[in-house]
Design an enzyme around this catalytic site. Structure first.
Site, PDB file in Angstrom:
ATOM      1  N   LYS A   1      58.650  51.621   2.000  1.00 18.36           N
ATOM      2  CA  LYS A   1      57.570  51.631   1.013  1.00 18.36           C
ATOM      3  C   LYS A   1      57.678  52.876   0.111  1.00 18.36           C
ATOM      4  O   LYS A   1      57.673  52.770  -1.118  1.00 18.36           O
ATOM      5  CB  LYS A   1      56.203  51.620   1.706  1.00 18.36           C
TER       6      LYS A   1
ATOM      7  N   ASP B   1      52.440  47.701   0.326  1.00 19.93           N
ATOM      8  CA  ASP B   1      51.402  48.546   0.914  1.00 19.93           C
ATOM      9  C   ASP B   1      50.299  47.622   1.450  1.00 19.93           C
ATOM     10  O   ASP B   1      50.491  46.403   1.513  1.00 19.93           O
ATOM     11  CB  ASP B   1      50.866  49.555  -0.118  1.00 19.93           C
TER      12      ASP B   1
END
Ligand code: SF4
Length: 293
Positions: free
Chosen positions: A192, A211
């Site tokens: 991420k 996310d």
């Protein structure tokens, strides 16, 4: 969110251009489905004029038809979702304040389990106090902890930031690398964070940022059935054109902040409503799929 890109709000008068789906006068009006709960009932009672303002194209009509053989990842449905997100959030970008790849890396590490607003409160002072990667590399994690405490999980975050700074100084001349493999070798950097830095700073589409918002909304829109971020990312990579990977994440993150909340999403105001079958919608004109959540 940049100014001027807020989702369009239905007019109070109910007179919105291209809002209503043309129906014969005698045809029955769609009955909003209720997902239960007092709040949901109140929203279900909202007049149809409050319905989100997106005109129904043939592609949209096809994309919104669940029925037998409904394929949530059919290209026309995915394209319709992308088209509507583009209309809602044309200039969506990363909300973390930063002036360099290093600052973005630090801000992204700090944003885990925190809000961007909270991180943006901390980082200006932090980068004034330690203006370079070398300044961070000279610290011990314990020295950094008080400065990042308010973002939560501050011990792990301090360890990651100082560890990443030391490695960057020792092995990369203090520069943040612009490739996925090397970024992933830094302490505290997973896909991420690497995707945020690569996409936002280097404009390189190596993957899709997953996310908490992208996770939740991808499941609600049935773009994935998985729960693990890595598997969700792989699903999204397969169905979203590569030139849309970076923008898609930003758009979905903004959508999660503005309307598609974890609790009580504002479906009545959502431009994706008629092509979204999420099982936890608060207002719906289409079938709801209980596993889409
Ligand atoms: S759950 Fe509601 S707010 Fe979220 S995308 Fe679906 S219709 Fe929109």
């Amino acid at each position: 969110m940049p100014r001027g890109v807020a989702p369009r709000q239905p007019a109070r008068t109910g007179r919105q251009d291209k809002v209503r789906i043309a129906r014969p006068r005698t045809a029955p009006q769609p009955q909003p489905k209720q997902s239960g709960g007092r709040g949901a009932r109140a929203e279900a009672a909202a007049p149809s004029s409050r319905k989100a303002s997106v005109s129904k194209t043939p592609a949209a009509a096809k994309a919104s038809k669940p029925g037998k053989g409904f394929n949530p990842i059919a290209p026309e449905r995915v394209n319709e979702i992308l088209k509507r997100l583009n209309a809602l959030y044309p200039d969506a970008t990363c909300a973390l304040t930063h002036a360099s790849a290093w600052e973005l890396l630090v801000a992204t590490i700090l944003s885990a389990q925190s809000t961007d607003v909270n991180v943006n409160r901390v980082t200006p002072g932090l980068f004034r106090k330690y203006p370079t990667v070398q300044a961070f590399a000279a610290l011990t994690p314990e020295q950094l902890e008080p400065d990042v405490r308010s973002t939560g999980f501050f011990r792990n975050k301090s360890k990651s930031i100082v560890g990443a700074a030391k490695k960057l100084v020792a092995e990369f001349g203090g520069e943040v690398p612009n490739d996925m493999g090397t970024l992933l070798s830094l302490p505290g950097v997973a896909r991420k964070t690497a995707n945020v830095v690569l996409g936002t700073w280097f404009k390189k589409a190596e993957g899709v940022v997953v996310d908490t918002h992208v996770h939740r909304i991808s499941r609600r829109l049935e773009l994935t059935t998985h729960d693990e971020p890595q598997k969700i990312e792989q699903d999204l990579i397969k169905i979203i054109p590569r030139d849309h990977w970076i923008l898609f994440s930003h758009q979905v993150i903004w959508h999660g902040r503005k309307l598609c909340f974890a609790r009580k999403p504002k479906c009545v105001d959502c431009a994706l409503e008629d092509i979204c079958h999420a099982g936890d919608k608060t207002w719906s004109t289409v079938d709801m799929h209980k596993n889409a959540r």
